[in-house]
Design an enzyme around this catalytic site. Structure first.
Site, short mmCIF file in Angstrom:
data_model
loop_
_atom_site.label_atom_id
_atom_site.label_comp_id
_atom_site.label_asym_id
_atom_site.label_seq_id
_atom_site.Cartn_x
_atom_site.Cartn_y
_atom_site.Cartn_z
N SER A 145 0.99 -1.18 -0.01
CA SER A 145 0.02 0.01 0.05
C SER A 145 0.79 1.34 0.08
O SER A 145 1.62 1.36 0.50
CB SER A 145 -0.96 0.18 1.29
N GLU A 177 0.08 3.82 1.60
CA GLU A 177 0.12 4.14 3.19
C GLU A 177 1.57 3.60 3.73
O GLU A 177 1.77 4.43 4.93
CB GLU A 177 -1.03 3.63 3.72
N TYR A 195 -1.96 0.35 10.29
CA TYR A 195 -2.14 -0.23 9.13
C TYR A 195 -1.04 -0.09 8.00
O TYR A 195 -0.61 -1.04 7.51
CB TYR A 195 -3.37 0.44 8.47
#
Length: 330
Positions: free
Chosen positions: A127, A129, A151
């Site tokens: 990801s 992120e 996360y």
């Protein structure tokens, strides 16, 4: 016929990928946890070709059993606790599923293996992120990670353990560092779908307010249907490598909101939008924009749906869905 095994089969990417692989002639197996997943029925109604297999990313023996049952050529690990805001409240669960779940799946693949001439190929859903507090813009495969959420931290572990297993055990294992990708199948809890659904309901008179957090955050948004093609392409290469998948454009949440309201003919959108501090993250990611040059050059991948088309598609879908539920004729 090639066989594909997908975790996270009931999510947005799982559904797009299942449909894409089926069109390529694959037998598609989807992993589901337990017997009461509320989304399974709807997915099977639309895609009855999927064979559901029980399994749990928190339980290695169940993953071994699932792989033995499916005997896949390719494994796509899309399953995760994937809502960033939730990860702050359930950090341990996020680490266990989103992070350690990758390790368990790699171990299961190492144990089951596949045939000597046709070893299992593994795709991990990494990801954007992971970049978090970005060190450079745009971000590419060499950009250092600085995650800003549990996360993101769990995804970094998953990404790194894929590299470790690839180098330690010579597995065909690769990660796609996918930037934000959306569409009508996106969960309602994610900001893009939250916005387009609220706009549809406001237009239909079913809702009067859209409550959001930070409107200044900027993201590189693409269409999920485009991004699953990249996943498949990665597993068709001779050598496993990691790739950034992104559009190379960035848009703010405010622009997302303005464009969505514009789709239904509402120009003065601010009267319908309220900011609430409870929707701000403890540590914010301000700007993400990806450099997918490697994927474009080596995989021949290009996004086909641009940002305006994506938002138009999502708003139109939510108008139809909400109007049908309310018995309103469009």
């Amino acid at each position: 016929m090639p066989r594909a095994f997908i975790t996270g089969i009931t999510g947005q990417d799982g559904q797009h990928l299942a449909s894409f692989l089926h069109s390529k002639g694959y037998d598609v197996y989807g992993m589901v946890k337990g017997q009461s997943n509320p989304h399974v029925g709807a997915v099977l109604e639309e895609m009855p070709f999927i064979e559901m297999v029980p399994g749990d990313l928190a339980d290695l023996p169940s993953l071994v059993a699932a792989l033995n049952m499916a005997q896949p050529d390719e494994v796509y690990n899309l399953g995760a606790i994937s809502f960033v805001a939730l990860s702050f409240n359930q950090a341990e669960l996020t680490a266990n599923i989103t992070g350690l779940g990758v390790l368990r799946m790699l171990e299961a693949i190492r144990m089951v293996g596949g045939s000597q001439n046709n070893p299992i190929r593994f795709y991990q859903a990494s990801s954007s992120e992971m970049f978090g507090k970005v060190r450079e813009t745009p971000q590419n495969e060499q950009t250092p990670f600085h995650p800003r959420s549990p996360y993101g931290c769990a995804k970094v572990f998953g990404h790194d353990i894929v590299v470790n297993y690839r180098e330690s055990y010579d597995l065909f294992a690769c990660s796609g560092i996918l930037f934000n990708h959306e569409g009508p199948r996106r969960g309602i809890e994610f900001v893009t779908r939250k916005v387009t659904n609220a706009v549809a309901r406001i237009k239909l008179g079913l809702q009067h307010e859209l409550v959001l957090g930070n409107l200044d955050s900027k993201r590189d948004w693409g269409y999920a249907g485009d991004y699953v093609r990249a996943m498949w392409l990665m597993l068709q290469q001779d050598v496993p490598e990691d790739y950034v998948i992104a559009t190379g454009e960035t848009h703010s949440i405010e622009e997302l909101v303005e464009r969505s309201f514009g789709e239904v003919g509402i120009d003065d959108w601010r009267q319908y939008v309220r900011q609430d501090p409870k929707f701000f993250r403890p540590a914010e990611v301000d700007l993400l924009i990806g450099d997918s040059s490697k994927a474009r050059e080596r995989l021949g991948w290009m996004p086909e749906i641009d940002f305006p088309t994506l938002i138009s598609m999502m708003v139109a879908h939510d108008l139809q869905v909400e109007a049908a539920k309310a018995g309103i004729e469009l």
